[in-house]
Design a protein around this motif. Structure first.
Motif, short mmCIF file in Angstrom:
data_model
loop_
_atom_site.label_atom_id
_atom_site.label_comp_id
_atom_site.label_asym_id
_atom_site.label_seq_id
_atom_site.Cartn_x
_atom_site.Cartn_y
_atom_site.Cartn_z
N PRO A 32 15.01 -13.58 -2.61
CA PRO A 32 16.45 -13.03 -3.29
C PRO A 32 17.67 -13.86 -2.63
O PRO A 32 18.56 -14.17 -3.48
CB PRO A 32 16.53 -11.69 -3.09
N ASP A 33 17.57 -14.24 -1.30
CA ASP A 33 18.61 -14.92 -0.81
C ASP A 33 18.06 -16.23 -0.39
O ASP A 33 18.87 -17.41 0.35
CB ASP A 33 19.05 -14.22 0.58
N ARG A 34 17.16 -16.91 -1.14
CA ARG A 34 16.98 -18.31 -1.08
C ARG A 34 16.34 -19.04 -2.23
O ARG A 34 15.67 -18.23 -2.94
CB ARG A 34 15.62 -18.31 -0.31
N TYR A 129 12.02 -8.13 9.75
CA TYR A 129 10.97 -8.43 9.01
C TYR A 129 9.99 -7.01 9.00
O TYR A 129 9.71 -6.94 10.18
CB TYR A 129 10.12 -9.71 9.28
N THR A 130 9.73 -6.29 8.05
CA THR A 130 9.33 -4.96 8.05
C THR A 130 7.93 -4.85 7.38
O THR A 130 7.17 -3.88 7.73
CB THR A 130 10.19 -3.83 7.49
N MET A 147 1.86 -13.82 -1.64
CA MET A 147 2.57 -12.95 -0.55
C MET A 147 3.42 -12.49 -0.97
O MET A 147 4.58 -12.92 -1.40
CB MET A 147 2.66 -13.86 0.73
N ASP A 148 3.97 -11.00 -0.76
CA ASP A 148 4.89 -10.28 -0.87
C ASP A 148 5.49 -9.95 0.43
O ASP A 148 4.74 -9.75 1.39
CB ASP A 148 4.87 -8.92 -1.54
N MET A 149 6.96 -10.05 0.67
CA MET A 149 7.55 -9.65 2.05
C MET A 149 8.67 -8.85 1.89
O MET A 149 9.32 -9.00 0.78
CB MET A 149 7.94 -11.00 2.55
N ALA A 150 8.93 -7.85 2.91
CA ALA A 150 10.13 -7.05 2.89
C ALA A 150 10.98 -7.78 4.24
O ALA A 150 10.48 -7.61 5.60
CB ALA A 150 10.06 -5.71 3.17
N TYR A 151 11.90 -8.60 3.91
CA TYR A 151 12.45 -9.33 4.98
C TYR A 151 14.23 -9.28 4.78
O TYR A 151 14.61 -9.30 3.82
CB TYR A 151 12.20 -10.61 4.69
N GLY A 152 14.87 -9.34 5.99
CA GLY A 152 16.18 -9.31 5.70
C GLY A 152 17.13 -8.05 5.16
O GLY A 152 17.96 -8.41 4.38
N HIS A 154 15.90 -6.73 2.52
CA HIS A 154 15.28 -6.70 1.00
C HIS A 154 13.93 -5.63 1.07
O HIS A 154 13.13 -5.84 2.01
CB HIS A 154 14.91 -8.04 0.74
N PRO A 155 13.62 -5.19 -0.14
CA PRO A 155 12.47 -4.35 -0.13
C PRO A 155 11.10 -5.45 -0.41
O PRO A 155 11.48 -6.48 -0.47
CB PRO A 155 12.74 -3.41 -1.28
N LEU A 156 10.11 -4.97 -0.38
CA LEU A 156 8.99 -5.79 -0.50
C LEU A 156 8.98 -6.62 -1.92
O LEU A 156 9.16 -5.81 -2.93
CB LEU A 156 7.66 -4.93 -0.56
N THR A 157 9.15 -7.78 -1.71
CA THR A 157 9.47 -8.62 -2.94
C THR A 157 8.51 -10.00 -2.91
O THR A 157 8.07 -10.58 -1.77
CB THR A 157 11.01 -9.12 -2.82
N SER A 158 8.12 -10.44 -4.25
CA SER A 158 7.58 -11.70 -4.07
C SER A 158 8.07 -12.78 -3.28
O SER A 158 9.24 -13.15 -3.55
CB SER A 158 7.43 -11.90 -5.93
N HIS A 159 7.21 -13.64 -2.46
CA HIS A 159 8.02 -14.71 -1.75
C HIS A 159 7.00 -15.82 -1.88
O HIS A 159 7.85 -17.18 -2.02
CB HIS A 159 7.65 -13.96 -0.40
N MET A 160 5.92 -15.79 -2.00
CA MET A 160 5.10 -17.16 -1.84
C MET A 160 3.78 -17.00 -2.58
O MET A 160 3.18 -15.93 -2.78
CB MET A 160 4.66 -17.77 -0.62
N SER A 161 3.32 -18.12 -3.15
CA SER A 161 1.96 -18.28 -3.95
C SER A 161 1.52 -19.63 -3.87
O SER A 161 2.55 -20.73 -3.89
CB SER A 161 2.07 -17.59 -5.43
N ALA A 162 0.23 -20.05 -3.95
CA ALA A 162 -0.22 -21.43 -3.85
C ALA A 162 -1.70 -21.30 -4.29
O ALA A 162 -2.25 -20.34 -4.53
CB ALA A 162 -0.15 -21.75 -2.50
N GLN A 163 -1.93 -22.57 -4.81
CA GLN A 163 -3.52 -22.69 -5.22
C GLN A 163 -3.79 -24.19 -4.48
O GLN A 163 -3.16 -25.04 -4.53
CB GLN A 163 -3.51 -23.17 -6.76
N LEU A 164 -4.99 -23.87 -3.73
CA LEU A 164 -5.33 -24.91 -2.83
C LEU A 164 -6.88 -25.31 -3.38
O LEU A 164 -7.65 -24.54 -3.63
CB LEU A 164 -5.62 -24.25 -1.27
N LYS A 165 -7.16 -26.61 -2.83
CA LYS A 165 -8.48 -27.01 -3.11
C LYS A 165 -9.19 -27.27 -1.95
O LYS A 165 -8.68 -27.61 -0.99
CB LYS A 165 -8.47 -28.47 -3.78
#
Length: 169
Positions: A32-34, A129-130, A147-152, A154-165
């Protein structure tokens, strides 16, 4: 899906054999803040016959042309079996002042595992970071994760996702 298990691998780790190797790829990060952006990642999961998997990951922001930029995240740690029913602990340390302990259970019918933080320690200078949740899965041979994260505050919120080979292993 059938996986070849290294005979030196602890049988308790066999349910996570699909994680082993060196993986590379890209993903999306935002909060949310990035502002959202793209990142590159290299992840290495190995074992040495002991009852754990060693885990290291480096991620960096990608510029508009897909070139590596500032370091986004670095983590290292261990996957450990917990109990006898496909339960695992993931212990991670970050140079930004956090140590996380995740607890989760693998899916009994497909190569995936969902984890949630069971504890987070932070240094005095690290931001609040909770909680966090992670989901890893093997999809058509690729390692997918979110990855979802509760940080700064904010409640637990979608943060990162990736696809790796898988590039090795």
């Amino acid at each position: 899906m059938v996986f070849t298990i290294d005979p030196d691998m602890s049988p308790r780790l066999a349910p996570l054999a699909w994680l082993l190797g060196r993986w590379e790829g890209a993903g999306v990060v935002g909060y949310p803040d990035r502002e959202s952006g793209n990142f590159g990642q290299e992840l290495v999961a190995t074992h040495d016959g002991q009852d754990y998997i060693t885990w290291t990951s480096r991620a960096w922001m990608l510029d508009e042309d897909g070139r590596p930029g500032e370091v986004l995240a670095v983590e290292s740690g261990f996957w450990r079996p917990e109990g006898e029913d496909g339960e695992f602990v993931l212990l991670l340390a970050h140079p930004t002042g956090y140590v996380e302990q995740y607890f989760g259970q693998r899916h009994p019918e497909r190569p995936s595992i969902e984890l949630a933080t069971d504890g987070i320690l932070r240094t005095a200078g690290a931001a609040e970071y909770t909680a966090a949740k992670r989901l890893y899965g093997l999809v058509n041979g690729d390692l997918m994760w979110v990855m979802d994260m509760a940080y700064g505050g904010h409640p637990l919120t979608s943060h990162m996702s990736a696809q790796l080979k898988r590039v090795e292993g």
